[in-house]
Scaffold this motif. Structure first.
Motif, PDB file in Angstrom:
ATOM      1  N   CYS A 151      29.122 -47.464 -44.812  1.00 20.53           N
ATOM      2  CA  CYS A 151      29.090 -47.688 -46.261  1.00 20.53           C
ATOM      3  C   CYS A 151      29.643 -46.515 -47.067  1.00 20.53           C
ATOM      4  N   THR A 154      34.264 -44.541 -46.763  1.00 21.76           N
ATOM      5  CA  THR A 154      35.215 -45.652 -46.883  1.00 21.76           C
ATOM      6  C   THR A 154      36.664 -45.229 -46.654  1.00 21.76           C
ATOM      7  N   LEU A 158      38.434 -48.340 -40.948  1.00 20.31           N
ATOM      8  CA  LEU A 158      37.395 -49.375 -40.953  1.00 20.31           C
ATOM      9  C   LEU A 158      37.055 -49.837 -39.538  1.00 20.31           C
ATOM     10  N   ARG A 161      34.762 -47.404 -37.893  1.00 23.84           N
ATOM     11  CA  ARG A 161      33.402 -47.454 -38.451  1.00 23.84           C
ATOM     12  C   ARG A 161      32.644 -48.678 -37.961  1.00 23.84           C
TER      13      ARG A 161
END
Length: 306
Positions: A151, A154, A158, A161
């Protein structure tokens, strides 16, 4: 001759452990010096002293509830050894004994000695129980932190993560696969599968109560909401998984200073909060456990290689 060699190995092992402990104790002191050298100790002291008595009592009561949850987690881990009966009083005593032992070696490894205050079918069964207990403790810490990382960061890739979240959140599943593929641990798999869901729920509850404690303490100094508390403190508590200082001291305070700065906390306030919870949650129960440790004789375990 063989006996002499065996004694020499044991002596060398003891010496290595003592040297390792001394080095990590030194590292803990250096970390604390590094954190505190630019802080005003009087401000930290005054911040802690300003905590109202009802708030402190509330934090201590929540810690008592968290320790009861952790005792249940330990009991579930022991129940993986099917067919072995445990007395709840002895399980509680062994849990309390582990609390001061956590301070003996950085990373909490000495807490494994609590198995000698319980009867079990074998040393290996005890090892499986303690390893599983620690697995779920680590799983909760890493899972909440990985979601916070997803979260907050950023700008990071992506896919990386998301992959990290999947890897860490599903640790209990990966552990089950490993146990099923190793002949020596396979017989503990049914017990693991029956206890794992309970242990996951217990650790989620324990973690949420911890965030509640931080939320109450943090709001004493700066207004912060529940989501911000989770984001900052879940990443701060990663320090508990880095076994280079005693009970995370120094590391945790440094992490808190970094992750709370974005929410308006100065360094002294961040350190005051983490040290306060450390005393309320860890030090008090360790003193209780030390009393139990001094009065509880170790069990004569039935040592088998099973």
């Amino acid at each position: 001759m063989l006996k002499e060699l065996s004694l020499n190995k044991k002596e060398k092992s003891v010496v290595r452990k003592r040297i390792g402990f001394a080095l990590k104790l030194l590292l803990t002191a250096l970390m604390l010096w590094f954190v505190f050298r630019r802080l005003d100790p009087a401000t930290i002291r005054d911040s802690v002293a300003s905590l109202p008595l009802p708030l402190m009592l509330g934090i201590i009561l929540i810690s008592a509830l968290r320790h009861y949850i952790q005792y249940l987690n330990w009991f579930c881990a022991l129940k993986m050894n099917l067919g072995v009966k445990f007395k709840r009083k002895e399980v509680m005593a062994s849990y309390l004994i582990a609390q001061p032992l956590r301070f003996a070696i950085p990373g909490g490894s000495a807490s494994f000695a609590k198995i000698f205050y319980l009867e079990n079918s074998s040393v290996f069964a005890s090892f499986i129980a303690t390893s599983t207990e620690r697995l779920f403790l680590t799983w909760a810490t890493w899972s909440f932190a990985s979601i916070a990382y997803l979260c907050l960061f950023t700008t990071h890739v992506l896919l990386f993560r998301l992959g990290l979240v999947v890897l860490l959140v599903f640790i209990p599943l990966w552990a089950a696969f490993i146990m099923s593929s190793v002949p020596k641990t396979k017989k503990y798999l049914p017990g693991y599968l029956s206890q794992a869901p309970k242990m996951m729920l217990l650790q989620i509850a324990n973690t949420l109560f911890m965030y509640l404690q931080y939320f109450l303490l943090l709001n004493r100094f700066v207004k912060i909401d529940a989501i911000e508390t989770w984001l900052s403190m879940s990443l701060t508590n990663i320090s508990n998984s880095i076994p280079i200082t005693i009970s995370g001291l120094g590391l945790r305070e440094g992490f808190a200073m970094h992750f709370l700065a974005d929410y308006g906390f100065n360094a002294e306030q961040a350190v005051a909060v983490t040290l306060s919870l450390f005393v309320f949650h860890d030090v008090i129960i360790a003193l209780v456990g030390a009393g139990v440790l001094l009065t509880s004789p170790a069990k004569q375990k039935r040592i088998k290689q099973s």
